[in-house]
Design a protein around this motif. Structure first.
Motif, mmCIF file in Angstrom:
data_model
loop_
_atom_site.group_PDB
_atom_site.id
_atom_site.type_symbol
_atom_site.label_atom_id
_atom_site.label_comp_id
_atom_site.label_asym_id
_atom_site.label_seq_id
_atom_site.Cartn_x
_atom_site.Cartn_y
_atom_site.Cartn_z
ATOM 1 N N GLU A 391 0.809 -1.198 0.000
ATOM 2 C CA GLU A 391 0.000 0.000 0.000
ATOM 3 C C GLU A 391 0.849 1.257 0.000
ATOM 4 O O GLU A 391 1.788 1.412 0.745
ATOM 5 N N THR A 392 0.456 2.116 -0.857
ATOM 6 C CA THR A 392 1.063 3.429 -1.036
ATOM 7 C C THR A 392 -0.123 4.330 -1.263
ATOM 8 O O THR A 392 -1.221 3.845 -1.531
ATOM 9 N N THR A 393 0.064 5.631 -1.198
ATOM 10 C CA THR A 393 -1.066 6.486 -1.523
ATOM 11 C C THR A 393 -0.583 7.727 -2.258
ATOM 12 O O THR A 393 0.471 8.275 -1.928
ATOM 13 N N ASN A 430 8.209 -0.845 5.849
ATOM 14 C CA ASN A 430 9.040 -2.010 5.488
ATOM 15 C C ASN A 430 9.659 -1.791 4.105
ATOM 16 O O ASN A 430 9.672 -2.661 3.248
ATOM 17 N N GLU A 431 10.195 -0.582 3.957
ATOM 18 C CA GLU A 431 10.728 -0.160 2.656
ATOM 19 C C GLU A 431 12.030 -0.872 2.300
ATOM 20 O O GLU A 431 12.414 -0.902 1.128
ATOM 21 N N MET A 432 12.725 -1.458 3.295
ATOM 22 C CA MET A 432 14.002 -2.127 2.986
ATOM 23 C C MET A 432 13.796 -3.220 1.942
ATOM 24 O O MET A 432 14.708 -3.581 1.217
ATOM 25 N N ASP A 433 12.568 -3.731 1.872
ATOM 26 C CA ASP A 433 12.278 -4.784 0.892
ATOM 27 C C ASP A 433 12.363 -4.286 -0.552
ATOM 28 O O ASP A 433 12.421 -5.092 -1.478
ATOM 29 N N ASP A 434 12.388 -2.972 -0.746
ATOM 30 C CA ASP A 434 12.527 -2.440 -2.106
ATOM 31 C C ASP A 434 13.975 -2.515 -2.615
ATOM 32 O O ASP A 434 14.231 -2.258 -3.789
ATOM 33 N N PHE A 435 14.931 -2.806 -1.725
ATOM 34 C CA PHE A 435 16.289 -3.092 -2.212
ATOM 35 C C PHE A 435 16.289 -4.469 -2.877
ATOM 36 O O PHE A 435 15.414 -5.309 -2.604
ATOM 37 N N LEU A 462 15.407 1.653 -4.297
ATOM 38 C CA LEU A 462 14.770 2.060 -5.555
ATOM 39 C C LEU A 462 13.247 2.012 -5.427
ATOM 40 O O LEU A 462 12.689 1.101 -4.816
ATOM 41 N N SER A 463 12.610 2.977 -6.018
ATOM 42 C CA SER A 463 11.147 3.087 -5.957
ATOM 43 C C SER A 463 10.562 3.107 -7.369
ATOM 44 O O SER A 463 11.272 3.343 -8.350
ATOM 45 N N SER A 464 9.263 2.877 -7.438
ATOM 46 C CA SER A 464 8.530 3.056 -8.703
ATOM 47 C C SER A 464 7.578 4.248 -8.628
ATOM 48 O O SER A 464 6.808 4.484 -9.566
ATOM 49 N N MET A 465 7.596 4.958 -7.517
ATOM 50 C CA MET A 465 6.606 6.028 -7.349
ATOM 51 C C MET A 465 6.823 7.116 -8.412
ATOM 52 O O MET A 465 7.943 7.500 -8.695
ATOM 53 N N GLY A 484 0.769 1.228 -6.210
ATOM 54 C CA GLY A 484 0.725 0.005 -7.014
ATOM 55 C C GLY A 484 2.072 -0.588 -7.360
ATOM 56 O O GLY A 484 2.169 -1.354 -8.319
ATOM 57 N N GLY A 485 3.149 -0.255 -6.610
ATOM 58 C CA GLY A 485 4.461 -0.830 -6.900
ATOM 59 C C GLY A 485 4.817 -0.573 -8.357
ATOM 60 O O GLY A 485 4.626 0.542 -8.862
ATOM 61 N N PRO A 486 5.299 -1.587 -9.061
ATOM 62 C CA PRO A 486 5.733 -1.363 -10.444
ATOM 63 C C PRO A 486 4.593 -0.967 -11.382
ATOM 64 O O PRO A 486 4.839 -0.394 -12.445
HETATM 65 O O1 DON Z 1 8.477 2.689 -3.668
HETATM 66 C C1 DON Z 1 7.878 1.798 -4.251
HETATM 67 O O2 DON Z 1 7.894 1.662 -5.460
HETATM 68 C C2 DON Z 1 7.040 0.836 -3.440
HETATM 69 N N1 DON Z 1 7.460 0.831 -2.070
HETATM 70 C C3 DON Z 1 5.609 1.224 -3.586
HETATM 71 C C4 DON Z 1 4.678 0.207 -3.001
HETATM 72 C C5 DON Z 1 3.278 0.402 -3.468
HETATM 73 O O3 DON Z 1 3.002 1.206 -4.307
HETATM 74 C C6 DON Z 1 2.253 -0.482 -2.911
HETATM 75 N N2 DON Z 1 0.923 0.017 -3.240
HETATM 76 N N3 DON Z 1 -0.035 -0.484 -3.582
#
Ligand code: DON
Length: 581
Positions: A391-393, A430-435, A462-465, A484-486
Motif C-alpha cells: 500500500e502506497t497512496t 518495510n521499505e528495505m524490501d525495495d532493495f 529504488l522506488s517506482s513512485m 501500485g508498486g511497479p
Molecule cells: O516505492 C515503491 O515503489 C514501493 N514501495 C511502492 C509500493 C506500493 O506502491 C504499494 N501500493 N499499492
C-alpha cells in the motif's frame, strides 16, 4: 462564503478474503467494479483542489487553501492528516516523493525516501547459506528504513509554502483528528479487521488497531490515537527535532535496539530530505515533469513515452491488439533497463540523460516486431524485478495561483512492517524490501544484476513512485500519480495517454480499465473490461502471456487544470475523495 465541494468514492470491491494479510497484499476483487465505474464527471472547482485517499485529508488540505495557504502548505497538511486517517499508507514512519510546478514556472522535486540505517549491509536478509530469510525484509524490525516523511513534509511547507500558515496551523487538523478521533468508513473498518493477525503480533499496533472489547471494527466506530496526537504535538512545537531528536527519536531507537532493528538515534538525527532535479521529457506538445532516481518512475515514464512518440497512437483503439502489443513491448524494454541501471544516484551512477533521450528510445524500440512478442529473456540480461506489493497512496493538490503539487507517500506494505513505535503511535515502514535483497547472484535463469539497487548503509532503496505534473503551453494541466508498486508507472502512463491521446476527460481517464506489463515476469495483467476475448486470443497468438483479470491496478487520484477551473478525479478502485472550493 465559498463552500467546499467534496465527493468521495468507495470501492465496490473488497479485499481478497483468501490472501494472508501478513503479505500486505491489497488485492481487490473485480466483481461489481463495472457498477462502480458509473461515475459522474470529475469534481469541478474554481480555486483549488485536493484529491486523496481520505475525505478528511482532502478537506483539511482545502481548509488550508481557504485560510490563505498555497498548494505546498496544503500538501504538507494533507500528508500529516493521511498519517492519522489513512494509516495503511499515510505515515510518519515512512517516506515519499513530491513533484511540483510552481506558479512562477519552476519544476521541483523532493526526495524524502527512507534510507538504509548506517549498520545495514548487503547480506542482512540472507542466512549462512546465502538464502533469503523469508519475511525479514517485510515484517520485522529489520524491515524499516530511516523514515523521511516528517522531514519531507516540513521542507515542503517551509521552503515553498506561502509563509501565511504557521507550523501549529499546519499540524492542527492532524492533531485534532488523532486526539478526538474520527469515525471509520466501512473500508477502513474492514481493512483493520482483515489485518488483525498482523496487529496481534505487535503490542503497539494491537493497542490502536484492535478494539479493546475484542469485537470487530464497524463503520462509524471512533478511532482515537492518543500517542500519535502526542507525537504530532511534538512536531508542531519543535519541528523536525520533535521527531528526529528527543523523546520520539529515543522511542524509535530504543525499540529498534531491543527488538533487533538497526536504526539508531544518530541515523535519525542524520536524516535529510533532498531537493533533486526532476526528470523532464516531452511528448508531442506536452512537457512531462516527474520523479528522478531514487525512483525509477520518472525515467521509465519518459523513456516509454519517448518510444511511443511519433507513432500513430490515436489510430489504435485503446484496447486493441496493436495498442496493447506496442505498450507491452516498450514497457518490456524500459523495465529491463530499470533492473540494470536504476538505483540511488548518491551511490550509483544512473545514466538518466541517456535513458531519457529521444535517440536512445529510437534505438531501443528498433527491435520491436509489430507481429510478435519479444520474449523478455531476449530483451536483456538481468535479474527479476522485485515484486513490490502492499500500500502506497498518491494525492494531488492545486491552488488558486496554479501551483501544482503531486505527492506519493508510502510505508511500502499495507500498514508497513506492522510494527508500531510504542508510546509514539505510528507504524514503521518495510521499505528495505525495495532493495534487491540478493543481488549479484544468478537467478533462476542464470542471469546476474541488481548491483545498482544493492543494500548499502545510508542508501535509498529504488522506488517506482511516479508523482508527475504535465505542462502544456507553459502551464500545468495535469497532476498525476498512483500507488501500485511497479504498476504505478504504467498507471500514470495510461491516465496520461487517455487524456493526451484518446481525448478523455480526467475522470474517464482515471476510471478506464488498465493493463500492466513489465519485463519479468513476462506477462500482461489486465483489469476486467480492458480488452475483449478476441484481443486476448490475438495477443496470445503473437506470443504474449496474459493472466486473467483478478485485481484492480493502481488508484490514481488526479487533477486536470483547465483555463478557468480545476477538475478532481477520485479513483473508484480504492477509497478516494476529491475536495475543491
Ligand atoms: O516505492 C515503491 O515503489 C514501493 N514501495 C511502492 C509500493 C506500493 O506502491 C504499494 N501500493 N499499492
Amino acid at each position: 462564503m465559498l463552500s467546499i465541494k467534496t465527493r468521495s468514492v468507495h470501492p465496490a470491491s473488497r479485499f481478497h478474503p483468501l490472501l494472508p494479510p501478513a503479505l500486505g497484499l491489497l488485492l481487490v476483487l473485480v466483481h461489481s467494479i463495472a457498477a462502480a465505474r458509473e461515475l459522474r464527471g470529475p469534481v469541478q472547482a474554481e480555486h483549488g483542489m485536493v484529491v486523496s485517499a481520505s475525505p478528511r485529508a482532502s478537506e483539511a488540505g482545502v481548509e488550508i487553501l481557504r485560510a490563505g495557504g498555497n498548494a505546498f502548505d496544503a500538501a504538507a497538511a494533507t500528508g500529516f492528516v493521511l498519517a492519522v486517517t489513512f494509516p495503511q499508507a499515510g505515515n510518519l514512519g515512512g517516506g515519499g516523493f513530491m513533484v511540483a510546478r510552481t506558479s512562477d514556472g519552476r519544476n521541483l522535486s523532493l526526495d524524502f525516501r527512507e534510507r538504509a540505517p548506517s549498520k545495514a549491509h548487503r547480506d542482512m536478509y540472507l542466512d549462512e547459506n546465502g538464502e533469503v530469510i523469508e519475511g525479514l525484509s517485510l515484517r520485522s524490525p529489520l524491515a524499516s528504513g530511516v523514515p523521511g516523511s516528517v522531514h519531507g513534509l516540513l521542507s515542503i511547507w517551509e521552503r515553498d509554502g506561502s509563509g501565511r500558515i504557521t507550523r501549529e496551523e499546519l499540524l492542527a487538523p492532524a492533531i485534532r483528528l488523532a486526539a478526538e478521533g474520527f469515525p471509520l468508513s466501512q473500508e477502513m473498518a474492514q481493512s483493520f479487521n482483515l489485518n488483525a493477525t498482523v496487529f496481534e503480533k505487535d503490542p503497539g499496533a494491537s493497542k490502536v488497531f484492535i478494539r479493546a472489547d475484542g469485537r470487530p471494527w464497524q463503520e462509524g466506530d471512533l478511532l482515537v490515537q492518543g500517542d500519535l496526537a502526542r507525537t504530532l504535538r511534538r512536531i508542531s512545537a519543535e519541528g523536525r527535532a520533535g521527531f528526529y531528536r528527543g523523546e520520539v527519536a529515543g522511542l524509535i531507537a530504543r525499540q529498534q535496539a531491543i527488538s533487533g532493528g538497526l536504526i539508531t538515534r544518530e541515523d535519525l538525527a542524520d536524516y535529510t530530505s533532498v531537493y533533486r532535479d526532476p526528470v523532464v521529457g516531452t511528448f508531442r506538445d506536452y512537457e512531462i515533469v516527474s520523479m528522478g532516481p531514487p525512483s525509477s518512475g520518472g525515467v521509465l515514464l519518459i523513456q516509454i513515452l519517448n518510444m511511443l512518440d511519433g507513432r500513430p497512437l490515436a489510430a489504435y483503439a485503446r484496447g486493441s491488439m496493436s495498442y496493447v502489443h506496442l505498450l507491452t513491448e516498450v514497457q518490456r524494454r524500459a523495465y529491463a533497463d530499470r533492473a540494470q541501471h536504476l538505483g540511488d544516484p548518491d551511490f550509483w551512477k544512473v545514466p538518466v540523460v541517456e535513458l531519457t533521450s529521444k535517440q536512445y528510445a529510437k534505438d531501443r524500440a528498433k527491435s520491436i516486431d509489430k507481429d510478435r512478442a519479444s520474449p523478455s529473456s531476449e530483451v536483456a540480461a538481468g535479474i527479476k524485478i522485485p515484486q513490490e506489493s502492499g500500500e502506497t497512496t498518491h494525492y494531488s493538490v492545486v491552488d488558486a495561483e496554479r501551483n501544482a503539487v503531486a505527492m506519493t507517500v508510502t510505508l511500502n506494505g499495507l500498514f508497513g512492517s506492522g510494527i508500531m513505535i510504542g508510546g509514539a503511535g505510528f507504524l514503521m515502514n518495510n521499505e528495505m524490501d525495495d532493495f534487491s535483497v540478493k543481488p549479484g547472484v544468478p537467478n533462476l535463469y542464470g542471469v546476474v544484476g541488481g548491483e545498482a539497487n544493492a543494500i548499502e548503509a545510508g542508501k535509498r532503496m529504488l522506488s517506482s513512485m511516479t508523482p508527475t505534473v504535465v505542462i502544456q503551453d507553459g502551464r500545468p494541466v495535469m497532476v498525476l500519480g498512483s500507488p501500485g508498486g511497479p504498476t504505478i508507472i504504467t498507471t500514470v502512463l495510461q491516465v496520461f495517454l487517455n487524456v493526451g491521446v484518446h481525448g478523455m476527460d480526467i475522470q474517464e481517464a482515471v476510471a478506464a480499465p488498465r493493463h500492466h506489463s513489465q519485463w519479468l515476469p513476462d506477462r500482461i495483467m489486465y483489469e476486467e473490461g480492458a480488452f475483449t476475448k478476441d484481443v486476448i486470443d490475438k495477443l496470445r497468438a503473437m506470443g504474449h502471456v496474459i493472466t486473467d483479470a483478478t485485481a484492480t491496478i493502481g488508484a490514481a487520484n488526479c487533477i486536470y487544470i483547465g483555463e478557468q477551473n480545476v477538475y478532481g478525479a477520485p479513483d473508484y478502485r480504492r477509497q478516494s475523495s476529491a475536495a475543491g472550493y
